[in-house]
Design an enzyme around this catalytic site. Sequence first.
Site, PDB file in Angstrom:
ATOM      1  N   GLU A 142       2.722  -0.307 -10.235  1.00 45.42           N
ATOM      2  CA  GLU A 142       2.595   0.532 -11.424  1.00 45.42           C
ATOM      3  C   GLU A 142       1.549   0.020 -12.416  1.00 45.42           C
ATOM      4  O   GLU A 142       0.852   0.809 -13.056  1.00 45.42           O
ATOM      5  CB  GLU A 142       3.951   0.643 -12.137  1.00 45.42           C
ATOM      6  CG  GLU A 142       4.964   1.517 -11.427  1.00 45.42           C
ATOM      7  CD  GLU A 142       5.810   0.752 -10.425  1.00 45.42           C
ATOM      8  OE1 GLU A 142       6.831   1.282  -9.968  1.00 45.42           O
ATOM      9  OE2 GLU A 142       5.430  -0.393 -10.085  1.00 45.42           O
ATOM     10  N   GLY A 171       8.579   3.304  -7.289  1.00 45.53           N
ATOM     11  CA  GLY A 171       9.882   3.941  -7.358  1.00 45.53           C
ATOM     12  C   GLY A 171      10.671   3.805  -6.076  1.00 45.53           C
ATOM     13  O   GLY A 171      11.910   3.768  -6.094  1.00 45.53           O
ATOM     14  N   GLU A 176      12.314   0.521  -6.372  1.00 46.07           N
ATOM     15  CA  GLU A 176      13.426   0.623  -7.328  1.00 46.07           C
ATOM     16  C   GLU A 176      14.634   1.307  -6.678  1.00 46.07           C
ATOM     17  O   GLU A 176      15.795   0.916  -6.927  1.00 46.07           O
ATOM     18  CB  GLU A 176      12.967   1.390  -8.559  1.00 46.07           C
ATOM     19  CG  GLU A 176      11.931   0.636  -9.383  1.00 46.07           C
ATOM     20  CD  GLU A 176      11.515   1.371 -10.635  1.00 46.07           C
ATOM     21  OE1 GLU A 176      11.922   0.949 -11.727  1.00 46.07           O
ATOM     22  OE2 GLU A 176      10.778   2.373 -10.520  1.00 46.07           O
ATOM     23  N   ALA A 184       6.799   7.159  -6.524  1.00 53.46           N
ATOM     24  CA  ALA A 184       6.816   8.438  -7.234  1.00 53.46           C
ATOM     25  C   ALA A 184       5.703   9.355  -6.742  1.00 53.46           C
ATOM     26  O   ALA A 184       4.701   8.906  -6.177  1.00 53.46           O
ATOM     27  CB  ALA A 184       6.682   8.202  -8.732  1.00 53.46           C
TER      28      ALA A 184
END
Length: 714
Positions: free
Chosen positions: A133, A110, A113, A71
């Site tokens: 994270e 992210g 993911e 992210a």
Amino acid sequence: MRVVNTTIAHPPVTTELRGKIRVIAINHAPVNALSSVVREALLRAIELAEAEAQCAAIVLCGAGTDFSGGADIREFGKSGLQPTLPDLCARIEASIKPVIAAIQGVCLGGGFELALSAHYRLAAEDARLGFPEVLLGLMPGAGGTQRSTRLAGARPALDLMLSGRQIAGREALGLGLVDHTVPDGGVTDAAVAYAQEIADKRGVPRRTRDLVAGLAQTESNRLAVEEARAKAGQKFRGQFSPFRIIDAVEAALSTPFDEGMVNERGNFLEALASPQRAGFMHAFLAEREVAKAPEMRIATQRSVASVGVIGGGTMGAGIAVSVLSAGLPVVMIERDEAALARGHGLVDKVFGENVAKGRLGAEDKDQVMSRFSGATRYEALADVDLVIEAAYEDMDVKKQVFAELDRCCKPGCVLATNTSYLDINEIAASISRPEDVIGLHFFSPANIMKLLEIVVPAKVSADVVATGFAFAKVLKKVPVRAGVCDGFIGNRVLATYRLAIDYMVEDGASPYHVDKALRDFGYPMGPLQASDLSGGDIGWATRKRRAVTRDPRQRYVQIADRLCERGWFGQKTGRGWYQYPHGSRIGVPDPEIEAIVEAERQRAGITPRAFEDSEIVRRVMAAMANEGARILEEGIALRPLDIDAVFLHGYGFPRHRGGPMHYADTVGLANVLEDIREFEKDDAFFWRPSPLLVSLVKEGRDFESLNRSPLDAK
């Protein structure tokens, strides 16, 4: 093969058609972060490919050297940015055409993911995958907990998410997180070939959300969740996100995918809004900002290809290990052959333990030790580029060492002292080249602790300071610039809040209650446990040294002196504030300590009172913030974040609280000042409010406002 290039309207993503395979590349330097414009472009590219008649399968990759670093942290906390990452991942997984992720370089958070939402994954053997994270007070929020658990099982998924560690592509293959690995380079080409193979077989997309029915009934997965929750209670005391990660993995084992996603997303958004996330983010940014010393902008560092270390005790040996591990040769100087042999033995023992634990090969150890030599004469340092003095903490001893260095070291050699408290200006003034003298204050054990205080005396050359920062980077340390004063940044603040603790213990708080309150606050160990670990004799020597200059208005508590007079210095003597039976490293409370404390209360004429946990924490944190403000006033620290970095990396301050100055901001400086004013009624000398703190409250500002001030070279 005919290649058709197609440029879409969103520059962060590029596409090309290779035969029947549409290659979609994230093109958002430097690490292909998944900002909202990237997500929007990816969604559009996926939809176009799915509608494209000549496209049979899709390869998703990253332009440049990385798949995606995750992210964009600049967008954290911003609402309304569409599409969300969970929506994008869901759309990729729902594609009617096979999607193959081609992973190279970093694939984190992210980005990982996103890759897990693809139907198949190929990775370079040395690609780095992981969920960092938790290190930012967050958790995966776009299906990471649900898909990784379904692919790898609970134990590997929990290990990845709770540690934040990165794994290589080859390890990811073993865990079932990727389908194939390829040698370094050529991952996209291999993915195109694999996609073509799947397309030729008219394969149905394999969706991770549909995998592993009945996983909750697997005993090993149930035990993995129970063990993770038990361990988290110790390791992540007071933190939010680790426990929510465990909850989300448990949901992956026991609920349908969509319900698990609701659980994960709700917990993610709660973590995102938490003050802990702000604390972690402040810590993350602070440790990067501290490396930007003013001298780094105005001077070029000197070359350091070899290092000398004076002293082979615990600290000197730890420094030698740290330097050797960085690939540099080390020459150790000791007073005689016996002391030199002990120093050599300490260094050899550390690397031997690394071999025993599988962290280092036996041949690698031999290679490292071949760079290590020792001598009893300073002439052996004639050619080294930097010398670190780690001799006994006594000014006369230090001056004698530096006189020898002045005599034997070549011009331009950086002369560093590891002193914890002594006046480096006085040391520098004792030799003919004060411009070469700097403080490099390591923290014990030096080969483990990340903090390195770069102490800047008055006459040091800017290029020597720049060299200190560059050297810290080579050692993989977190460097913090400090001015010269008794204790610099860390030990000066430590001495102040230890006084606050001493006062509370004499006034009625049990030493074990104080330790527990601060452990519950988030410290890995209490301050008195930490004293036992470092050795009570160190603080005793400092108190005796300061006795002649101690202000008569300052209250002096003698309890720690009573312990030291008995020879109870902590772990190394088997007894300190705690008892350490049979060489144990875990202390147990000592009833005799309580008796000594009570006797000292009676001697001082004090009627003990009770302290709540909250008051213990308030007093310690107020003392830290107040002394930190004084350090800023005097220019010993450039910014509040420098003080935060010192305590995060050198003193075990709980990372999720961001550091003492950031924590004071979260409490509110007006509230901190109000506490100090209240405590001042009982001890007007110790609890004098810092003028800087008073002015910040008056102006409605906080410590963070000082972090944004420009740095002037000093």
